[in-house]
Design a protein around this motif. Structure first.
Motif, PDB file in Angstrom:
ATOM      1  N   ARG A  59       0.764  -1.044   0.333  1.00  0.00           N
ATOM      2  CA  ARG A  59       0.225  -0.201  -0.378  1.00  0.00           C
ATOM      3  C   ARG A  59       0.946   1.475  -0.186  1.00  0.00           C
ATOM      4  NH1 ARG A  59      -2.992  -2.844   3.408  1.00  0.00           N
ATOM      5  NH2 ARG A  59      -1.595  -2.073   5.363  1.00  0.00           N
ATOM      6  N   HIS A  60       1.927   1.080   1.347  1.00  0.00           N
ATOM      7  CA  HIS A  60       3.021   2.541   0.829  1.00  0.00           C
ATOM      8  C   HIS A  60       3.648   3.069  -0.232  1.00  0.00           C
ATOM      9  CE1 HIS A  60       6.159   4.677   2.920  1.00  0.00           C
ATOM     10  NE2 HIS A  60       6.516   5.035   2.467  1.00  0.00           N
ATOM     11  N   LEU A  61       4.399   1.790  -1.162  1.00  0.00           N
ATOM     12  CA  LEU A  61       4.770   1.926  -2.337  1.00  0.00           C
ATOM     13  C   LEU A  61       3.613   2.002  -3.927  1.00  0.00           C
ATOM     14  CD1 LEU A  61       7.259  -1.423  -1.579  1.00  0.00           C
ATOM     15  CD2 LEU A  61       8.416   1.411  -1.349  1.00  0.00           C
ATOM     16  N   TRP A  62       2.951   1.399  -3.432  1.00  0.00           N
ATOM     17  CA  TRP A  62       1.840   2.027  -4.340  1.00  0.00           C
ATOM     18  C   TRP A  62       1.285   3.470  -4.263  1.00  0.00           C
ATOM     19  CZ3 TRP A  62       0.726   0.455  -9.247  1.00  0.00           C
ATOM     20  CH2 TRP A  62       1.063  -0.816  -9.584  1.00  0.00           C
ATOM     21  N   ALA A  63       1.203   3.885  -3.406  1.00  0.00           N
ATOM     22  CA  ALA A  63       0.735   4.980  -2.818  1.00  0.00           C
ATOM     23  C   ALA A  63       2.117   6.197  -3.740  1.00  0.00           C
ATOM     24  CB  ALA A  63       0.606   5.976  -1.593  1.00  0.00           C
ATOM     25  N   ILE A  64       3.366   6.064  -3.207  1.00  0.00           N
ATOM     26  CA  ILE A  64       4.785   6.347  -3.560  1.00  0.00           C
ATOM     27  C   ILE A  64       4.471   6.940  -4.906  1.00  0.00           C
ATOM     28  CG2 ILE A  64       6.802   7.110  -3.690  1.00  0.00           C
ATOM     29  CD1 ILE A  64       5.585   7.819  -1.273  1.00  0.00           C
ATOM     30  N   LEU A  65       3.980   5.704  -5.515  1.00  0.00           N
ATOM     31  CA  LEU A  65       4.319   5.927  -7.283  1.00  0.00           C
ATOM     32  C   LEU A  65       2.704   6.376  -7.991  1.00  0.00           C
ATOM     33  CD1 LEU A  65       4.838   1.598  -8.171  1.00  0.00           C
ATOM     34  CD2 LEU A  65       6.241   3.481  -7.885  1.00  0.00           C
ATOM     35  N   ILE A  66       2.091   6.134  -7.780  1.00  0.00           N
ATOM     36  CA  ILE A  66       0.867   7.520  -7.455  1.00  0.00           C
ATOM     37  C   ILE A  66       0.465   8.540  -7.575  1.00  0.00           C
ATOM     38  CG2 ILE A  66      -1.861   7.794  -7.294  1.00  0.00           C
ATOM     39  CD1 ILE A  66      -2.376   4.676  -6.565  1.00  0.00           C
ATOM     40  N   ALA A  67       1.165   9.283  -5.915  1.00  0.00           N
ATOM     41  CA  ALA A  67       1.337  10.492  -6.124  1.00  0.00           C
ATOM     42  C   ALA A  67       2.335  11.265  -7.000  1.00  0.00           C
ATOM     43  CB  ALA A  67       2.234  10.334  -4.480  1.00  0.00           C
ATOM     44  N   PHE A  68       3.947  10.110  -7.286  1.00  0.00           N
ATOM     45  CA  PHE A  68       4.610  11.044  -8.205  1.00  0.00           C
ATOM     46  C   PHE A  68       3.911  10.889  -9.586  1.00  0.00           C
ATOM     47  CE2 PHE A  68       7.940  10.151 -11.543  1.00  0.00           C
ATOM     48  CZ  PHE A  68       9.458  11.246 -10.556  1.00  0.00           C
ATOM     49  N   SER A  69       2.918  10.387 -10.588  1.00  0.00           N
ATOM     50  CA  SER A  69       2.445  10.263 -11.211  1.00  0.00           C
ATOM     51  C   SER A  69       1.368  11.241 -10.917  1.00  0.00           C
ATOM     52  CB  SER A  69       1.659   9.213 -10.907  1.00  0.00           C
ATOM     53  OG  SER A  69       2.467   8.157 -11.470  1.00  0.00           O
ATOM     54  N   LEU A  70       0.587  11.728 -10.066  1.00  0.00           N
ATOM     55  CA  LEU A  70      -0.003  12.823 -10.058  1.00  0.00           C
ATOM     56  C   LEU A  70       0.289  14.075 -10.135  1.00  0.00           C
ATOM     57  CD1 LEU A  70      -2.873  11.781  -6.815  1.00  0.00           C
ATOM     58  CD2 LEU A  70      -2.985  11.878  -9.116  1.00  0.00           C
ATOM     59  N   GLY A  71       1.584  14.282  -9.514  1.00  0.00           N
ATOM     60  CA  GLY A  71       2.438  15.487  -9.597  1.00  0.00           C
ATOM     61  C   GLY A  71       2.783  15.519 -10.880  1.00  0.00           C
ATOM     62  N   ALA A  72       2.998  14.714 -12.138  1.00  0.00           N
ATOM     63  CA  ALA A  72       3.675  14.968 -13.614  1.00  0.00           C
ATOM     64  C   ALA A  72       2.102  15.182 -13.908  1.00  0.00           C
ATOM     65  CB  ALA A  72       4.014  13.059 -13.663  1.00  0.00           C
ATOM     66  N   MET A  73       0.691  15.119 -13.459  1.00  0.00           N
ATOM     67  CA  MET A  73      -0.519  15.044 -14.116  1.00  0.00           C
ATOM     68  C   MET A  73      -0.262  16.618 -13.924  1.00  0.00           C
ATOM     69  SD  MET A  73      -3.791  13.447 -13.468  1.00  0.00           S
ATOM     70  CE  MET A  73      -3.963  14.801 -11.897  1.00  0.00           C
ATOM     71  N   VAL A  74      -0.302  16.626 -12.836  1.00  0.00           N
ATOM     72  CA  VAL A  74      -0.633  18.152 -12.594  1.00  0.00           C
ATOM     73  C   VAL A  74       0.191  19.327 -13.400  1.00  0.00           C
ATOM     74  CG1 VAL A  74      -0.469  20.593 -10.552  1.00  0.00           C
ATOM     75  CG2 VAL A  74      -1.550  17.914 -10.177  1.00  0.00           C
ATOM     76  N   SER A  75       1.279  19.144 -14.068  1.00  0.00           N
ATOM     77  CA  SER A  75       2.353  20.043 -14.464  1.00  0.00           C
ATOM     78  C   SER A  75       1.587  19.890 -15.904  1.00  0.00           C
ATOM     79  CB  SER A  75       3.877  18.880 -14.760  1.00  0.00           C
ATOM     80  OG  SER A  75       4.705  20.217 -15.496  1.00  0.00           O
ATOM     81  N   GLY A  76       1.160  18.283 -16.206  1.00  0.00           N
ATOM     82  CA  GLY A  76       1.105  18.511 -18.045  1.00  0.00           C
ATOM     83  C   GLY A  76      -0.437  19.663 -17.954  1.00  0.00           C
ATOM     84  N   LEU A  77      -1.194  19.835 -16.897  1.00  0.00           N
ATOM     85  CA  LEU A  77      -2.398  19.963 -16.462  1.00  0.00           C
ATOM     86  C   LEU A  77      -1.383  21.596 -17.009  1.00  0.00           C
ATOM     87  CD1 LEU A  77      -4.526  18.755 -14.210  1.00  0.00           C
ATOM     88  CD2 LEU A  77      -5.123  19.593 -16.580  1.00  0.00           C
ATOM     89  N   ILE A  78      -0.888  22.398 -16.111  1.00  0.00           N
ATOM     90  CA  ILE A  78      -0.373  23.752 -15.810  1.00  0.00           C
ATOM     91  C   ILE A  78       0.503  23.538 -17.329  1.00  0.00           C
ATOM     92  CG2 ILE A  78       1.480  25.136 -14.846  1.00  0.00           C
ATOM     93  CD1 ILE A  78       0.664  23.472 -12.119  1.00  0.00           C
ATOM     94  N   ILE A  79       1.343  23.065 -17.840  1.00  0.00           N
ATOM     95  CA  ILE A  79       2.164  23.208 -18.592  1.00  0.00           C
ATOM     96  C   ILE A  79       1.960  23.254 -20.042  1.00  0.00           C
ATOM     97  CG2 ILE A  79       4.740  22.953 -20.037  1.00  0.00           C
ATOM     98  CD1 ILE A  79       5.313  23.362 -16.705  1.00  0.00           C
TER      99      ILE A  79
END
Length: 239
Positions: A59-79
């Motif tokens: 659960r912990h490691l999946w959460a880290i992977l998802i969080a990193f991907s969500l950050g990349a998604m936010v970048s895509g939305l902004i840039i």
């Protein structure tokens, strides 16, 4: 002919690599000993946890992977583009990253997983923000590509092929910046514990402000070209 990189790319990439190195080592030295700026090792650990039936770690490691991907998604939305170019909203992305890092501090201090998730999200946002320029891969939160570029360039040199000097210099500087950030982050963690994350948060915010000021200067006359683009190219790379 090699890739042409304007000075703001050099300075920004090395600064952000240093920031990522600081964040990663602080996360690693923390209560969960979890690296947050790259996902290769995290994915390997996830495989081991799945094989061993360690569901808490899964659960912990999946959460880290998802969080990193969500950050990349936010970048895509902004840039909204993967090509590095002066004039894009990098200042906004850097401001969001700075806020994420600052918000992670009280959560880390309470030894909550959400602190690591916010830090991983900040790293994902940063890594997606700085992606490519003129065909050169620019990554600031992990170094596999940088070491690969160095190895390829040296192999080409041994065969007598043209050496991509600028690309190799950029790789070496990013590696050095990340390493320097790791050293600085370790020192800061010993002195300030999780409050050390406020330093990369502040540096990220200052980098964003610096970019906005530079962008305003470069997109103003006499640098502004017809069509609203700034002339940011440097002379061709020597061989």
């Amino acid at each position: 002919m090699g890739v042409q990189l304007p000075r703001w790319v050099w300075v920004g990439a090395v600064t952000l690599a240093c920031i990522a190195g600081m964040v990663n080592v602080i996360g690693y030295l923390g209560f969960e000993h979890q690296a947050v700026s790259h996902l290769t090792g995290t994915t390997s650990l996830l495989g081991a946890a799945l094989a061993g039936g360690d569901w808490r770690a899964v659960r912990h490691l999946w959460a880290i992977l998802i969080a990193f991907s969500l950050g990349a998604m936010v970048s895509g939305l902004i840039i909204q583009d993967s090509t590095l170019r002066l004039g894009r909203r990098y200042g906004v992305a850097l401001a969001v990253e700075a806020l994420l890092l600052a918000a992670s501090v009280p959560l880390f201090m309470r030894q909550e997983l959400n602190g690591a998730l916010l830090a991983a999200m900040a790293c994902g946002l940063q890594n997606a923000m700085v992606t490519t320029y003129s065909g050169a891969i620019v990554r600031t939160t992990h170094l596999s590509g940088m070491f690969t570029d160095l190895g390829i360039g040296l192999g080409h040199a041994l065969r007598g092929m043209p050496l991509p000097v600028r690309r190799l210099m950029l790789s070496a500087l990013i590696i050095s910046g990340f390493l320097a950030g790791g050293i600085l982050g370790a020192w800061l963690f010993r002195a300030l514990h999780y409050r050390a994350l406020l330093i990369p948060s502040a540096l990220t915010g200052l980098t964003g402000i610096g970019y906005v000021l530079y962008r305003h200067w470069r997109l103003s006359p006499p640098y502004r070209q017809p069509g609203g683009q700034a002339d940011v190219q440097e002379p061709p790379e020597p061989h």
